[in-house]
Design a protein around this motif. Structure first.
Motif, mmCIF file in Angstrom:
data_model
loop_
_atom_site.group_PDB
_atom_site.id
_atom_site.type_symbol
_atom_site.label_atom_id
_atom_site.label_comp_id
_atom_site.label_asym_id
_atom_site.label_seq_id
_atom_site.Cartn_x
_atom_site.Cartn_y
_atom_site.Cartn_z
ATOM 1 N N GLU A 123 -67.441 -3.762 72.244
ATOM 2 C CA GLU A 123 -68.749 -3.888 71.603
ATOM 3 C C GLU A 123 -68.613 -4.116 70.103
ATOM 4 O O GLU A 123 -69.381 -4.885 69.512
ATOM 5 C CB GLU A 123 -69.589 -2.635 71.877
ATOM 6 N N LEU A 127 -70.075 -7.446 68.163
ATOM 7 C CA LEU A 127 -71.082 -7.321 67.106
ATOM 8 C C LEU A 127 -70.523 -7.610 65.718
ATOM 9 O O LEU A 127 -71.253 -7.551 64.727
ATOM 10 C CB LEU A 127 -71.674 -5.908 67.130
ATOM 11 N N LEU A 129 -68.284 -5.819 64.057
ATOM 12 C CA LEU A 129 -68.193 -4.584 63.287
ATOM 13 C C LEU A 129 -66.729 -4.257 63.023
ATOM 14 O O LEU A 129 -65.966 -4.044 63.971
ATOM 15 C CB LEU A 129 -68.838 -3.423 64.055
ATOM 16 N N TYR A 143 -73.007 -1.443 59.541
ATOM 17 C CA TYR A 143 -73.109 -0.519 60.674
ATOM 18 C C TYR A 143 -74.544 -0.048 60.929
ATOM 19 O O TYR A 143 -74.760 0.788 61.818
ATOM 20 C CB TYR A 143 -72.227 0.709 60.425
ATOM 21 N N HIS A 146 -75.985 1.070 64.371
ATOM 22 C CA HIS A 146 -74.886 1.044 65.340
ATOM 23 C C HIS A 146 -74.122 2.360 65.421
ATOM 24 O O HIS A 146 -73.079 2.432 66.073
ATOM 25 C CB HIS A 146 -73.906 -0.078 64.993
ATOM 26 N N ASN A 184 -77.733 4.329 58.446
ATOM 27 C CA ASN A 184 -77.033 3.580 59.494
ATOM 28 C C ASN A 184 -77.099 4.236 60.867
ATOM 29 O O ASN A 184 -76.680 3.641 61.863
ATOM 30 C CB ASN A 184 -75.561 3.389 59.113
ATOM 31 N N SER A 186 -78.518 5.373 64.306
ATOM 32 C CA SER A 186 -79.548 4.978 65.257
ATOM 33 C C SER A 186 -80.332 6.192 65.736
ATOM 34 O O SER A 186 -81.562 6.196 65.755
ATOM 35 C CB SER A 186 -78.907 4.264 66.449
ATOM 36 N N ILE A 204 -73.613 2.195 72.711
ATOM 37 C CA ILE A 204 -73.559 2.176 71.253
ATOM 38 C C ILE A 204 -72.117 1.857 70.879
ATOM 39 O O ILE A 204 -71.200 2.274 71.586
ATOM 40 C CB ILE A 204 -74.016 3.541 70.664
ATOM 41 N N PRO A 205 -71.877 1.101 69.819
ATOM 42 C CA PRO A 205 -70.477 0.773 69.526
ATOM 43 C C PRO A 205 -69.670 1.899 68.884
ATOM 44 O O PRO A 205 -68.455 1.970 69.063
ATOM 45 C CB PRO A 205 -70.586 -0.420 68.583
#
Length: 326
Positions: A123, A127, A129, A143, A146, A184, A186, A204-205
């Motif tokens: 992930e 994305l 990241l 981020y 994330h 940052n 979530s 979620i990453p």
């Protein structure tokens, strides 16, 4: 969660715990091999919920024993005069720091768990990241949305994160760090293992959690990296103690004897890389070897004494992103 095993037992202990549900049967089965006449009624929840419940019951205790709750919570309960001192058989063999300073000790340590970042490689790459290497890396706006981490009011892992940042970065610097991290985040979960589990599933990453849970998930095939931030990491003891006012003192003492035994410490090592008895812990697959060298000089007494103030400030600033309580 409340559950009971050993229905044929002659006596039953009510044990408050924050141990993972999948650990309880293993511990009780082993205990009952030695003490088949003592049943256990587990009352299980996350650390903050268990601690609040015990404090609310101070004048009318419902628990006999606390087994597997954060050391800072046991320190707080001890300061409230809620623990009954007892020296379990073999307590003198425990490593330094794994029992209270009083003689006899009012609580004993079981194991230690250590903060970590769980990064989902699939992930994260998808994305764009970058893989973080430090706590400060997580403040990068790349981020945003994330990251998830545990709520310190309900999770012992969340509290060790917050209290360690305040120690590492100083009071003002710690709150400034969390202000920026909050941008940052979530959401905040109510379980310390949940951020890593959600990162493992790809929901979620990146999850702020603890190292052993990451190692377990990697062993099961999760596409995770377990990252130990370069500034150092907070950690916490799991501990056990007898609740003052128990009507089952003899049985409670037997459970405490078991809690510091070699057999129990070998079982702790199935879930934690650092345990109370020296020489017991075996290397854990996928567990970063640098962890112990990066564990901060953690002032658990300070964290316990300031717990209410820290949680009140955290709630005021950040609770709006917390998951609803079940």
């Amino acid at each position: 969660m409340t559950g009971s095993i050993s229905a044929n037992a002659n006596s039953e202990l009510t044990v408050y715990t924050a141990l993972e549900a999948d650990q309880l049967k293993m511990y009780q089965t082993s205990f009952n091999e030695e003490y088949p006449d003592i049943g256990i009624k587990w009352v299980r929840d996350s650390t903050g919920v268990v601690t609040a419940k015990l404090l609310a019951e101070k004048e009318n205790p419902q628990a006999d024993v606390i087994w597997g709750v954060a050391g800072t919570s046991l320190l707080l309960l001890d300061s409230e005069g809620m623990l009954l001192p007892y020296a379990p058989k073999g307590v003198e063999k425990l490593s330094e720091g794994f029992k209270s300073a009083s003689n006899p000790p009012s609580w004993v340590g079981m194991n230690a768990w250590v903060a970590a970042i769980c990064y989902n490689n699939i992930e994260g790459e998808k994305l764009g990241l970058p893989k973080p290497t430090s706590w400060n890396d997580l403040l990068d706006s790349v981020y945003e949305g994330h990251l998830i981490m545990p709520n310190p009011g309900s999770s012992g892992t969340g509290f060790l994160d917050v209290s360690s940042w305040l120690q590492m970065f100083g009071t003002d610097g710690g709150w400034t760090y969390m202000d920026n991290l909050h941008k940052n985040i979530s959401r905040y979960t109510h379980s310390g293992s949940q951020p890593c589990k959600l990162a493992a599933s790809g929901e979620i990453p990146i999850g702020i959690s603890y190292a052993y849970r990451a190692a377990q998930l990697i062993e099961k095939g999760a596409p995770l990296d377990v990252i130990i931030p370069s500034e150092g990491v907070g950690w916490e003891l799991e501990a056990a103690g007898i609740v003052k006012g128990t009507k089952n003192l003899e049985s409670a003492q037997k459970l405490m004897d078991f809690a510091v035994s070699l057999k129990a410490n070998e079982m702790y090592n199935k879930s934690f890389a650092v345990v109370a008895l020296p020489g017991v812990a075996q290397p854990v697959k996928h567990f970063p070897p640098e962890v112990e060298s990066l564990m901060i000089k953690n002032d658990l007494a300070w964290a316990a004494a300031n717990r209410a103030e820290i949680l009140a400030e955290w709630t005021k600033r950040y609770d709006g992103k917390s998951e609803p309580k079940s």
